[in-house]
Motif scaffolding. Structure first.
Motif, short mmCIF file in Angstrom:
data_model
loop_
_atom_site.label_atom_id
_atom_site.label_comp_id
_atom_site.label_asym_id
_atom_site.label_seq_id
_atom_site.Cartn_x
_atom_site.Cartn_y
_atom_site.Cartn_z
N ARG A 82 33.09 33.71 34.97
CA ARG A 82 32.91 34.55 33.79
C ARG A 82 33.40 33.77 32.58
O ARG A 82 34.16 32.81 32.70
N LEU A 104 32.82 28.02 47.92
CA LEU A 104 33.67 28.67 48.91
C LEU A 104 32.85 29.66 49.75
O LEU A 104 32.00 30.37 49.21
N ILE A 116 45.75 36.26 46.24
CA ILE A 116 46.16 36.60 44.86
C ILE A 116 46.50 38.08 44.71
O ILE A 116 47.22 38.47 43.82
#
Ligand code: HEC
Ligand code: HEC
Ligand code: HEC
Length: 343
Positions: A82, A104, A116
């Motif tokens: 983004r 990935l 995360i």
């Protein structure tokens, strides 16, 4: 056997064996991706090992976008990247986050996202590989390209629009949780007056029906809903296809409110002290065969204006479908072909 040859063979065999062992070790790693290691190698350069970010890189620690219960936007952000301004904890960041979809696997992405969401002070539920797979809408890949090719000349590459073309970035209609209205706009186009964030635009958005496939519309809609400062969830091809009838009636509702409600009333209740008939509960409107009603709309009658030449066959079908299904009416839908058949 020659002893030198035996030696060469033995070395070769040992090499092959260690190569096989090495491969197996790699397979074992790939089977259980380590989110922390992936973060360290792919993400920490920008977001820092502490998850606190810095400079143009937003923090991921203590960031409610990262720990949100609904992971759709988080997954899309990391899959597709983004750019452009983003607000995190009251601070504005503006940089480019790379797309990871080609680098990935679903398993890797699930692992790093799980990491995360649970590292540092974060404490949110895991993300699974099937969740990532479901978000990997292959059509979303070309959304940015379609936008550049078809939309950016008017709405601008940064989605900010101009004085004539409305912004798509930071536009509540674009980021609405239900994308139906926006899909309808892209499919059917729309024209004037449109109020976005207090500014009135009075232009014409082209129709993309027949020019873009459902998959393309899903892709570009997904892109504009998640690009720049927008953070709305993606649109699937199925949603675009399913929006068919609803698309028509959304467009019909907007035509009715701009062209018909001044006489027939916003709720089809009629007006003008009986001069303008109610369309709610009207027998012509609810007739099984829509020809009579189409005829009145196309050709007008007394004070009722003729709409032929002012509205396309598609628009007449849309407004007729809307009138026949609104306010308790139970007429069936009207197609463009039905309209074309009434001369
Ligand atoms: C080259 C630097 C860079 C790398 C590498 C990077 N990011 Fe980002 N990331 C950014 C920037 C810049 C933004 C903010 C983008 C914007 O301004 O719109 C961002 C935004 C994000 C966001 C959105 C935060 C929010 O509040 O919505 C998430 C989540 C994220 N990154 C996760 C990751 C993960 C996971 C990785 C590793 C797989 C990663 N990033 C690698 C630069 C990077
Ligand atoms: C020729 C210029 C032009 C092009 C090309 C164009 N648009 Fe538009 N668009 C407009 C105008 C003008 C409006 C406002 C229409 C109005 O005033 O009713 C608009 C409105 C919109 C809206 C509605 C915004 C709202 O607040 O309801 C969306 C969504 C949109 N455009 C998306 C797109 C997408 C996606 C593309 C590319 C596939 C595209 N536009 C291409 C001119 C354009
Ligand atoms: C200027 C006012 C005006 C506008 C605008 C208008 N109408 Fe009418 N409409 C009338 C009048 C008056 C009649 C009754 C005509 C008569 O007496 O035969 C009527 C009749 C109709 C009828 C027939 C009802 C019946 O049972 O005979 C339909 C259907 C209809 N209008 C639909 C529409 C639609 C759809 C639009 C918008 C595209 C529209 N009207 C816009 C004034 C208007």
């Amino acid at each position: 056997m020659n002893s030198r040859l035996a030696f060469v063979l033995a070395v070769g065999l040992a090499g092959a064996l260690s190569y096989v062992l090495h491969l197996r070790a790699e397979v074992a790693v790939a089977a259980a991706p380590d989110g922390k290691m992936l973060f360290a190698s792919k993400c920490a350069a920008c977001h820092q090992a502490t998850g606190l970010g810095g400079g143009p890189y937003p923090p991921l620690a203590g960031n409610t976008d990262v720990t949100a219960p609904d992971t759709a936007n988080l997954i899309l952000t990391v899959l597709n990247g983004r750019s452009g301004p983003i607000q995190v904890n009251g601070k504005t960041f503006s940089g480019a986050m790379p797309a990871w979809k080609d680098q990935l696997s679903d398993g890797d992405l699930a692992a790093v996202l799980t990491y995360i969401r649970s590292a540092w002070t974060n404490n949110a539920a895991a993300v699974t590989a099937p969740q990532v797979a479901a978000a990997r809408n292959p059509t979303a890949l070309s959304g940015a390209q379609i936008f550049t090719a078809k939309c950016a000349t008017c709405h601008q590459p940064n989605g900010a629009g101009t004085t004539v073309y409305p912004p798509l970035s930071g536009n509540p209609d674009v980021a609405a949780s239900d994308p139906k209205g926006m899909i309808a706009t892209i499919v059917n186009g729309r024209s004037g007056p449109l109020v976005v964030n207090g500014t009135t635009y009075n232009g014409k958005m082209p129709t993309w029906k027949g020019q873009l496939s459902n998959a393309d519309i899903a892709a570009v809609a997904t892109y504009v809903r998640s690009a720049w400062s927008n953070k709305a969830s993606g649109v699937s091809e199925q949603q675009v296809a399913a929006a068919g009838a609803a698309v028509l009636s959304t467009v019909g509702a907007s035509i009715f409110s701009t062209k018909c409600a001044s006489c027939h009333g916003a709720k089809g209740q009629g007006g003008g002290g009986g001069m303008f008939p109610a369309l709610a509960g009207d027998s012509l409107v609810n007739a099984g065969d829509p020809k009579g009603m189409i005829g009145v709309i196309e050709h007008g009658r007394k004070v009722m204006p003729s709409w032929k030449g002012q509205l396309s066959a598609g628009d007449i079908a849309a407004v007729a479908t809307f009138v026949r299904s609104a306010w308790g009416n139970k007429g069936g839908p009207v197609t463009e072909q039905d309209v074309a058949a009434v001369k």
